[in-house]
Design an enzyme around this catalytic site. Structure first.
Site, short mmCIF file in Angstrom:
data_model
loop_
_atom_site.label_atom_id
_atom_site.label_comp_id
_atom_site.label_asym_id
_atom_site.label_seq_id
_atom_site.Cartn_x
_atom_site.Cartn_y
_atom_site.Cartn_z
N LYS A 1 -40.14 7.52 3.91
CA LYS A 1 -39.25 6.67 3.96
C LYS A 1 -39.19 6.08 5.43
CE LYS A 1 -37.91 4.87 1.33
NZ LYS A 1 -38.69 4.04 0.29
N ARG B 1 -35.10 -2.73 0.79
CA ARG B 1 -34.42 -2.63 -0.46
C ARG B 1 -32.87 -2.38 0.46
NH1 ARG B 1 -36.01 1.91 -2.56
NH2 ARG B 1 -37.20 1.20 -4.03
#
Length: 371
Positions: free
Chosen positions: A127, A336
């Protein structure tokens, strides 16, 4: 008497003239025939060197004469793939200006693509932008990468290096083989295993502000599990920002980068690791990819012309690539939106990470400027 002598002279002269005409005619006919044959051969060679031919590569491999040189045509895919996809080989002009490696087989006789163990690995961090880094760097024609995360050094190591090699893409001389699995960075055995494979392996590590990374990690998990607890309940032992940071929770634990980097530095010199800023990879991808290309010893081919910024997603997208000439982004999951997190919780996490960040800066020699 004089009349007869004159007639004889005329007859001899006429005969000599006719012989001379015959000799000249024969000479010119042979000369014209030779010139014609030479012209035809030159024209044939010119056509062979300028015309683009499309043909299916037969077995055994064909040989083609181009300007006097015998060139063996070598397919870049196997016969079964060619039959399934209907792929054809293009015989390019020797003067083609396309420098892509897939055309080098015209200049290197007997070259065959083959699978190799990785020359470089993107080992983390989850991430932080590892997928973006892989997609951006594989725009380079001299980079081939496994399409998915292989997880060899953490999950499938017992299957052996032959199994790992089989999962790599075919490459030709001059190309670099890459693989990305972010969990390698935090896997205790991975540094030793990678060194055993190849102590010269180049390692790329994408890092970002550990607080933002933890929130992104949580956001991804929550998208798959709707009834997941709130971030604050998981990040602190008593379920609120007033408690102690729970370092046993994965999204928090992974952000202690210095802890994991020390393991890698026990097996590899710092010069074999490149640290990519996840923040700068988003803000200015061309600059970070330029550093990556230098680190891998590649010519700077990927630059700002390959990117554009999608203001809706808040993420850089690709203007062009080797496979697609139209603009496209990396996927729906990139960029996102994060959930709102209590500001007190964020401050507590920043305070927790600060000493670990300072140690990471010291180990890498880079100040990433995280809050």
């Amino acid at each position: 008497m004089q009349h007869k002598q004159l007639n004889r002279t005329i007859a001899v002269t006429t005969g000599l003239i006719m012989c001379a005409v015959y000799v000249l005619y024969t000479f010119h006919a042979c000369l014209l025939s030779g010139i014609n044959r030479s012209f035809k051969q030159t024209a044939a060679l010119t056509i062979a060197s300028t015309v683009t031919v499309t043909t299916i590569a037969p077995t055994p491999l064909p040989h083609v004469r181009i300007l006097g040189s015998i060139v063996r045509i070598v397919p870049l895919i196997d016969d079964n793939t060619a039959k399934q996809t209907g792929t054809t080989l293009r015989l390019l002009s020797p003067n083609t200006t396309d420098g892509s490696p897939k055309y080098r087989f015209l200049r290197q006789q007997g070259l065959r693509p083959s699978r190799h163990l990785p020359d470089a690995l993107i080992i983390g961090v989850k991430k932080s932008g590892t997928r973006a880094l892989l997609e951006f760097v594989r725009l380079h024609p001299d980079v081939r990468a496994a399409g998915c995360e292989v997880h060899f050094f953490d999950r499938h190591y017992t299957k052996g290096l032959a199994w790992y090699r089989h999962h790599m893409p075919p490459t030709i001389e001059g190309q670099i083989t890459m693989e990305k699995t972010p969990s390698y960075f935090i896997t205790r055995e991975a540094p030793r295993r990678v060194r055993h494979m190849n102590p010269s392996t180049k390692l790329l590590v994408v890092v970002r502000d550990p607080v933002t990374r933890a929130i992104s990690d949580y956001t991804q998990a929550k998208s798959k599990k709707r009834d997941m607890k709130r971030f604050e309940e998981l990040a602190f032992t008593n379920g609120s920002a007033g408690g102690v940071v729970d370092t046993s929770w994965g999204p928090v634990r992974i952000g202690v980068y210095a802890k994991y980097l020390e393991r890698w530095l026990e097996c590899f010199p710092l010069s074999q690791l490149l640290f990519v800023s996840g923040e700068r990879l988003i803000a200015d991808p061309a600059v970070e990819i330029g550093r990556v290309q230098d680190f891998l010893g590649l010519k700077r081919v990927v630059n700002e012309k390959h990117f554009y910024f999608n203001s809706t997603k808040g993420f850089p997208c690709l203007l062009k690539s080797e496979e697609r000439s139209s603009p496209h982004c990396l996927g729906k999951t990139k960029g996102r939106n994060h959930p709102r997190i209590d500001s007190v919780a964020i401050d507590r996490l920043r305070e927790f990470y600060r000493p670990f960040n300072q140690k990471f800066y010291h180990l890498t020699g880079i100040n990433f400027g995280w809050p």
